[in-house]
Design a protein around this motif. Structure first.
Motif, PDB file in Angstrom:
ATOM      1  N   ALA A 383     -14.691  70.183   1.665  1.00  0.00           N
ATOM      2  CA  ALA A 383     -14.193  70.852   0.465  1.00  0.00           C
ATOM      3  C   ALA A 383     -12.692  70.747   0.306  1.00  0.00           C
ATOM      4  O   ALA A 383     -12.173  70.755  -0.823  1.00  0.00           O
ATOM      5  N   ASP A 384     -11.957  70.624   1.412  1.00  0.00           N
ATOM      6  CA  ASP A 384     -10.497  70.620   1.318  1.00  0.00           C
ATOM      7  C   ASP A 384      -9.900  69.221   1.240  1.00  0.00           C
ATOM      8  O   ASP A 384      -8.681  69.056   1.237  1.00  0.00           O
ATOM      9  N   GLY A 385     -10.773  68.207   1.177  1.00  0.00           N
ATOM     10  CA  GLY A 385     -10.271  66.842   1.036  1.00  0.00           C
ATOM     11  C   GLY A 385      -9.665  66.255   2.307  1.00  0.00           C
ATOM     12  O   GLY A 385      -8.995  65.228   2.258  1.00  0.00           O
ATOM     13  N   THR A 386      -9.901  66.897   3.448  1.00  0.00           N
ATOM     14  CA  THR A 386      -9.309  66.424   4.704  1.00  0.00           C
ATOM     15  C   THR A 386     -10.073  65.201   5.222  1.00  0.00           C
ATOM     16  O   THR A 386     -10.971  64.673   4.553  1.00  0.00           O
ATOM     17  N   SER A 444     -16.328  60.198  -1.995  1.00  0.00           N
ATOM     18  CA  SER A 444     -15.237  60.743  -2.817  1.00  0.00           C
ATOM     19  C   SER A 444     -15.709  61.090  -4.222  1.00  0.00           C
ATOM     20  O   SER A 444     -15.105  61.937  -4.891  1.00  0.00           O
ATOM     21  N   LYS A 445     -16.783  60.470  -4.646  1.00  0.00           N
ATOM     22  CA  LYS A 445     -17.290  60.710  -6.007  1.00  0.00           C
ATOM     23  C   LYS A 445     -18.011  62.051  -6.113  1.00  0.00           C
ATOM     24  O   LYS A 445     -18.401  62.462  -7.207  1.00  0.00           O
ATOM     25  N   GLN A 446     -18.187  62.734  -4.994  1.00  0.00           N
ATOM     26  CA  GLN A 446     -18.838  64.043  -5.026  1.00  0.00           C
ATOM     27  C   GLN A 446     -17.897  65.126  -5.557  1.00  0.00           C
ATOM     28  O   GLN A 446     -18.342  66.201  -5.957  1.00  0.00           O
ATOM     29  N   TYR A 447     -16.590  64.843  -5.597  1.00  0.00           N
ATOM     30  CA  TYR A 447     -15.623  65.847  -6.053  1.00  0.00           C
ATOM     31  C   TYR A 447     -15.559  65.859  -7.584  1.00  0.00           C
ATOM     32  O   TYR A 447     -15.479  64.803  -8.220  1.00  0.00           O
ATOM     33  N   ARG A 448     -15.569  67.056  -8.140  1.00  0.00           N
ATOM     34  CA  ARG A 448     -15.419  67.186  -9.587  1.00  0.00           C
ATOM     35  C   ARG A 448     -13.968  66.973  -9.991  1.00  0.00           C
ATOM     36  O   ARG A 448     -13.693  66.472 -11.085  1.00  0.00           O
ATOM     37  N   ASP A 449     -13.071  67.403  -9.138  1.00  0.00           N
ATOM     38  CA  ASP A 449     -11.639  67.257  -9.405  1.00  0.00           C
ATOM     39  C   ASP A 449     -11.208  65.862  -8.963  1.00  0.00           C
ATOM     40  O   ASP A 449     -11.214  65.543  -7.769  1.00  0.00           O
ATOM     41  N   THR A 450     -10.832  65.039  -9.931  1.00  0.00           N
ATOM     42  CA  THR A 450     -10.464  63.665  -9.609  1.00  0.00           C
ATOM     43  C   THR A 450      -9.241  63.595  -8.700  1.00  0.00           C
ATOM     44  O   THR A 450      -9.122  62.688  -7.873  1.00  0.00           O
ATOM     45  N   SER A 451      -8.335  64.556  -8.864  1.00  0.00           N
ATOM     46  CA  SER A 451      -7.153  64.543  -8.003  1.00  0.00           C
ATOM     47  C   SER A 451      -7.535  64.761  -6.541  1.00  0.00           C
ATOM     48  O   SER A 451      -6.931  64.187  -5.631  1.00  0.00           O
ATOM     49  N   LEU A 452      -8.567  65.594  -6.318  1.00  0.00           N
ATOM     50  CA  LEU A 452      -9.042  65.805  -4.953  1.00  0.00           C
ATOM     51  C   LEU A 452      -9.729  64.540  -4.421  1.00  0.00           C
ATOM     52  O   LEU A 452      -9.670  64.255  -3.222  1.00  0.00           O
ATOM     53  N   THR A 453     -10.347  63.793  -5.296  1.00  0.00           N
ATOM     54  CA  THR A 453     -10.937  62.506  -4.898  1.00  0.00           C
ATOM     55  C   THR A 453      -9.881  61.614  -4.262  1.00  0.00           C
ATOM     56  O   THR A 453     -10.087  61.032  -3.185  1.00  0.00           O
ATOM     57  N   LEU A 455      -6.900  62.565  -3.156  1.00  0.00           N
ATOM     58  CA  LEU A 455      -6.336  63.179  -1.951  1.00  0.00           C
ATOM     59  C   LEU A 455      -7.243  62.899  -0.742  1.00  0.00           C
ATOM     60  O   LEU A 455      -6.763  62.587   0.361  1.00  0.00           O
ATOM     61  N   PHE A 456      -8.551  62.995  -0.969  1.00  0.00           N
ATOM     62  CA  PHE A 456      -9.526  62.723   0.089  1.00  0.00           C
ATOM     63  C   PHE A 456      -9.404  61.282   0.596  1.00  0.00           C
ATOM     64  O   PHE A 456      -9.345  61.034   1.804  1.00  0.00           O
ATOM     65  N   GLN A 557      -5.486  75.511  -0.441  1.00  0.00           N
ATOM     66  CA  GLN A 557      -6.709  75.431   0.361  1.00  0.00           C
ATOM     67  C   GLN A 557      -7.060  73.984   0.725  1.00  0.00           C
ATOM     68  O   GLN A 557      -7.871  73.753   1.623  1.00  0.00           O
ATOM     69  N   TRP A 558      -6.479  73.052   0.004  1.00  0.00           N
ATOM     70  CA  TRP A 558      -6.685  71.654   0.352  1.00  0.00           C
ATOM     71  C   TRP A 558      -5.888  71.337   1.620  1.00  0.00           C
ATOM     72  O   TRP A 558      -4.965  72.075   1.989  1.00  0.00           O
ATOM     73  N   THR A 559      -6.255  70.243   2.229  1.00  0.00           N
ATOM     74  CA  THR A 559      -5.614  69.919   3.508  1.00  0.00           C
ATOM     75  C   THR A 559      -5.128  68.477   3.536  1.00  0.00           C
ATOM     76  O   THR A 559      -5.859  67.555   3.150  1.00  0.00           O
ATOM     77  N   VAL A 560      -3.885  68.354   3.966  1.00  0.00           N
ATOM     78  CA  VAL A 560      -3.364  67.032   4.357  1.00  0.00           C
ATOM     79  C   VAL A 560      -2.998  67.192   5.831  1.00  0.00           C
ATOM     80  O   VAL A 560      -1.945  67.753   6.157  1.00  0.00           O
ATOM     81  N   PRO A 561      -3.866  66.767   6.753  1.00  0.00           N
ATOM     82  CA  PRO A 561      -3.672  67.101   8.166  1.00  0.00           C
ATOM     83  C   PRO A 561      -2.474  66.429   8.820  1.00  0.00           C
ATOM     84  O   PRO A 561      -1.904  66.982   9.759  1.00  0.00           O
ATOM     85  N   ASP A 562      -2.070  65.284   8.302  1.00  0.00           N
ATOM     86  CA  ASP A 562      -0.929  64.594   8.912  1.00  0.00           C
ATOM     87  C   ASP A 562       0.372  65.214   8.408  1.00  0.00           C
ATOM     88  O   ASP A 562       0.635  65.263   7.197  1.00  0.00           O
TER      89      ASP A 562
END
Length: 627
Positions: A383-386, A444-453, A455-456, A557-562
């Motif tokens: 869910a957080d795009g990590t 990645s196509k499972q995300y409704r928010d294209t920006s999260l796509t 980011l993922f 709530q989204w994550t960029v782990p690096d």
């Protein structure tokens, strides 16, 4: 010769007459003498003839006596021969009695004397077999052969007892202590094998080879199997393996690798040394006994490896399969040396067969993994795009693979028949990476928010690139692969920024706020000389606040782990957002500040926004308090 001289002198006539008379006299004397000689000769011949006749008669008279004398002489000679033969026979009887006494005493106290007694009995058998004319030879032979059979039977029992006394299972602690140091057998057979070897020689000469093999096999094989059992070796079938939980099975495979090394380098090597010393000089028997003693233990060890090789394939088994393949290749030369000879052919073939099956299964599992990556149908999105678990799994898998580079190259050479195993490994690795990317694109196509796509995808491909750069995979995949995928990461970052922030940036745009004309003084109607409507500015700021708060709530709530990538992305957003916000507030803020409740519209300073941007991509939960 003086007479003719006188005839030449004067007055020689008288002298001649005298000489003639003398000659006549002499001639008469000679005739007389000759007659006497003839008479004597005739008499001698007569006498000799009479003597010969008498000698012949005497010889005829003496012949019976001569014959009796010759017979007596021959009888004496026969008596001498008979006495000598009797002495030999009596000596054999004497030696036989001495040997019998030793045999009846048994081999335990004095094995050397016992073995000498057996040898003496064999000599007796040979002697009486060659002297069948002796009236009692058959009886003696029967007695001696019976005694010899009893002697060999006692020797077999002594052989077995010696084996048992020197055949004790090796405790695991001793094996583990020996293994790291010299990889040599923990015990030297020492003096005991010399005693056993002597027994062995007599048993072989007695024709008891089969009984010898059975005794040796039954004694030593049990000890060897018990040593392995104490070590922890189990007899497991394919069904047993298939039913085990992976964690348990993985531990057993790790143990099996240690057991194989210990068995070959210590137990089997030690058994071969014992066997070679005991059966020295009897090579076929040596190899046969070694094969029979070790066959059961080898079968138990190889059957487990075979069960693993034939069990259901799964990606996590690849590394243990490679571990098992490596140990079999490591031990190959030692197995060939220990299990030499025709008698051990089946064991050598079984070991080589397992090595090939493990290689085949490993290669097939490797192929299965590539296909599984591409077709992974995990529906659970992060869910957080990590970084997706599949990505970390595959990358870790690939990194582990590089720990087995030499083994994998060997596999490729065996099954692909290609000389350039490096390029083959690189090609396979690239295909796995591509399969992962293909799968990630689908997820990645499972995300409704294209920006999260985006980011993922940015997170996951960045994880791939970073992992490759920090591992041996970089040398194999090359800088070109790394640079190409770094650009892909940047492209997804740009797409995220464009899609996520385009709408909010529209709130800060001048377009739609101004009209033609100069001046910027505020009029009584809430506008100014440039025609900007205070109401529109308020609406823009209000919309900005709502959108930014929504973005903050969602994207914190989204994550960029690096860490580096996260800071870079925040900076990229700040470089676009903050200048636009400062400019908008500076230009149109006075329209709001001069009205009622300006803080309702100008809710954030640029510094507030910058601080809140620092909370983006932290993977916070909804209920987590702000910092």
């Amino acid at each position: 010769m003086g007479i003719p001289a006188r005839r030449r002198g004067a007055g020689g006539g008288g002298v001649v007459a005298v000489g003639a008379d003398t000659l006549s006299e002499r001639a008469a004397q000679m005739r007389e003498a000759l007659l006497k000689s003839q008479s004597i000769t005739d008499n001698m011949v007569s006498i000799l003839g009479s003597f010969d006749h008498r000698l012949s008669a005497l010889e005829t008279a003496m012949r019976p006596t001569q014959l009796r004398t010759h017979a007596i002489r021959r009888a004496h000679e026969n008596i001498d021969k008979t006495l000598k033969a009797a002495e030999v026979i009596l000596s054999q009887f004497d030696l036989s009695r001495q040997a019998e006494a030793k045999i009846l005493k048994g081999p335990h106290e004095d094995l050397e004397s016992y073995l000498q007694a057996i040898e003496q009995l064999r000599n007796n058998v040979q002697f009486f077999s060659n002297n069948r004319s002796f009236k009692s030879s058959d009886g003696v032979l029967n007695h001696t052969n019976n005694l010899l059979a009893k002697a060999i039977s006692k020797l077999e029992e002594e052989f077995k007892q010696l084996l048992l006394s020197y055949s004790k299972p090796v405790e695991p602690e001793r094996l583990f202590e020996c293994l790291p140091n010299s990889m040599r057998p923990s015990e030297s057979p020492g003096h005991s094998t010399g005693k056993i070897q002597s027994s062995t020689l007599q048993m072989v000469q007695a024709g008891n080879q089969q009984q010898l093999q059975k005794t040796y096999r039954d004694t030593r094989s049990v000890v060897l199997e018990e040593s392995l059992r104490k070590l922890g070796v189990e007899k497991l079938s394919k069904d047993d393996v298939q039913k085990m939980q992976w964690e348990i099975l993985e531990a057993k495979i790790g143990n099996w690798i240690h057991y194989m090394r210990i068995a070959v380098k210590l137990l089997f090597a030690g058994e071969r040394k014992v066997c070679d010393q005991i059966f020295e000089g009897f090579d076929p028997l040596m190899d046969q006994c070694f094969a029979e003693v070790t066959a059961g233990s080898v079968a138990v060890l190889l059957s487990f490896g075979d069960a693993i090789a034939k069990s259901k394939r799964s990606p996590e088994k690849l590394f243990v399969l490679l571990d098992m393949y490596e140990i079999m290749r490591e031990l190959h030369s030692e197995i060939e040396a220990l299990f030499r000879g025709k008698a051990c052919t089946e064991i050598r073939d079984s070991a080589l067969g397992l090595t090939k099956r493990l290689a085949q299964t490993a290669q097939e599992t490797f192929g299965d993994f590539e296909e599984a990556v591409e077709k992974d149908a995990t529906k659970t999105a992060v869910a957080d795009g990590t970084v997706h678990p599949l990505t970390s799994y595959v990358i870790n898998y690939v990194k582990f693979l590089f720990d087995y580079q030499s083994t994998l190259k060997q596999l490729f050479q065996e099954f692909e028949n290609k000389d350039d195993s490096n390029s083959q490994l690189a090609a396979v690795t690239m295909r796995i990476m591509q399969a992962l990317q293909t799968n990630l694109d689908g997820k990645s196509k499972q995300y409704r928010d294209t920006s999260l796509t985006h980011l993922f995808l940015m997170n996951n491909i960045h994880y791939m690139v970073r992992s490759v750069r920090r591992s041996e995979a970089k040398d194999l995949l090359g800088d070109d692969w790394v640079q190409r995928h770094r650009r892909v990461v940047q492209q997804h970052a740009n797409q995220y920024k464009r899609i996520a922030w385009a709408k909010i940036l529209q709130c800060l745009s001048v377009q739609g706020l101004t009209s033609s004309g100069g001046g910027s003084s505020v009029g009584a109607d809430g506008g100014n000389s440039s025609g900007v409507s205070r109401a529109i500015v308020k609406d823009r700021l209000k919309t900005f606040n709502v959108q930014f708060e929504e973005l903050h709530q969602r994207q914190s709530q989204w994550t960029v782990p690096d860490t580096e990538l996260r800071e870079s992305l925040r900076l990229a957003v700040a470089e676009v957002l903050l200048p636009a916000y400062r400019s908008f507030i500076k230009r149109f803020g006075p329209l709001v500040e001069n009205g009622k409740n300006p803080q309702k519209y100008i809710r954030y300073t640029p510094e507030d926004l910058e601080h809140m941007l620092g909370e983006f991509f932290e993977g916070k939960t909804l209920n987590e308090p702000k910092r």
